[in-house]
Design a protein around this motif. Structure first.
Motif, short mmCIF file in Angstrom:
data_model
loop_
_atom_site.label_atom_id
_atom_site.label_comp_id
_atom_site.label_asym_id
_atom_site.label_seq_id
_atom_site.Cartn_x
_atom_site.Cartn_y
_atom_site.Cartn_z
N GLN A 69 0.76 -1.22 0.17
CA GLN A 69 -0.42 0.08 0.29
C GLN A 69 0.86 1.10 -0.17
O GLN A 69 1.94 1.29 0.91
N VAL A 70 0.69 1.98 -0.80
CA VAL A 70 0.65 3.68 -0.65
C VAL A 70 0.59 4.49 0.01
O VAL A 70 -1.27 4.81 -0.39
N ASP A 71 1.13 5.09 0.72
CA ASP A 71 0.77 6.77 2.10
C ASP A 71 0.28 7.38 0.67
O ASP A 71 0.21 8.00 -0.40
N ASP A 72 -0.25 9.04 1.83
CA ASP A 72 -1.08 9.78 1.03
C ASP A 72 0.54 10.43 0.00
O ASP A 72 0.28 11.32 -0.51
N ASP A 73 1.87 9.99 0.94
CA ASP A 73 2.48 11.13 0.16
C ASP A 73 3.87 10.42 -0.64
O ASP A 73 5.02 10.48 -0.86
N GLY A 74 2.78 9.33 -1.16
CA GLY A 74 3.63 7.78 -1.78
C GLY A 74 4.45 7.46 -1.46
O GLY A 74 5.09 6.57 -1.90
N TYR A 75 4.70 6.47 -0.24
CA TYR A 75 5.67 6.15 0.47
C TYR A 75 5.28 4.61 0.43
O TYR A 75 4.02 4.68 0.96
N VAL A 76 5.86 3.77 0.30
CA VAL A 76 5.30 2.15 0.53
C VAL A 76 5.25 1.79 2.19
O VAL A 76 6.33 1.21 2.75
N GLY B 145 10.85 3.32 2.87
CA GLY B 145 12.03 4.29 1.53
C GLY B 145 11.39 4.61 0.14
O GLY B 145 11.56 4.88 -0.39
N MET B 146 10.72 3.77 0.60
CA MET B 146 10.50 3.25 -1.42
C MET B 146 9.01 4.22 -1.96
O MET B 146 8.05 4.22 -1.04
N LYS B 147 9.29 4.71 -2.94
CA LYS B 147 7.57 5.27 -2.96
C LYS B 147 7.21 4.88 -4.55
O LYS B 147 8.09 3.62 -5.49
N ALA B 148 6.37 5.29 -4.82
CA ALA B 148 5.59 4.70 -5.65
C ALA B 148 3.76 5.08 -5.94
O ALA B 148 3.79 6.03 -5.19
N ALA B 149 3.41 4.57 -7.68
CA ALA B 149 2.46 6.01 -8.08
C ALA B 149 0.97 5.34 -7.12
O ALA B 149 0.54 6.31 -6.63
N GLN B 150 1.08 4.42 -7.12
CA GLN B 150 -0.33 2.93 -6.64
C GLN B 150 0.03 2.40 -5.82
O GLN B 150 1.29 1.53 -6.05
N ASP B 151 -0.56 1.86 -5.20
CA ASP B 151 -0.11 0.27 -4.68
C ASP B 151 -0.59 -1.10 -5.60
O ASP B 151 -0.30 -0.90 -6.95
#
Length: 130
Positions: free
Chosen positions: A101-108, A113-119
């Motif tokens: 899951q990706v939070d509101d700030d784009g972090y998984v 430390g990992m970012k993603a655009a969507q779950d």
């Protein structure tokens, strides 16, 4: 054709290599999977047609040469649709799939430390070298 390889270490630089000479990258990171010595296949990119299959074979051969590596391990984003590619190259799904899951700030949430655009779903694949 014959593709020259750079056997890199943490100290390797790419000085003198032009970007258009790089056809792909791959790395084998030592790990343990279910009490077996493994290499996690990471940093895998393929730019030229056929380079990916070639690089997978090269990392497999290097792991076999090391003598004690029993399998290759990959985690990947299931939604990218590449599971059939890896299966065609001898990998098998372990059956383990993680929902990330990706939070509101784009972090998984599950991977610090990992970012993603969507779950997304992360799937495990392995290839036995024995």
């Amino acid at each position: 054709g014959n593709i020259p390889l750079i056997d890199a270490t943490n100290e390797t630089t790419l000085d003198g290599i032009e970007h258009d000479q790089i056809l792909g990258t791959i790395a084998g990171k030592p790990m343990e999977f279910q009490l077996q010595k493994a290499w996690e296949v990471t940093a895998f990119t393929s730019i030229a047609k056929g380079a990916g299959k070639y690089l997978l074979r090269q990392v497999e051969q290097e792991a076999i040469t090391q003598g004690d590596v029993e399998l290759l391990y990959i985690t990947m984003v299931q939604e990218h649709g590449l599971v059939p590619y890896y299966v065609a190259n001898g990998f098998k799904e372990t059956g383990t799939v993680y929902f990330c899951q990706v939070d509101d700030d784009g972090y998984v949430k599950q991977i610090p430390g990992m970012k993603a655009a969507q779950d997304f779903h992360s799937v495990e694949l392995i290839k036995s070298l024995r």
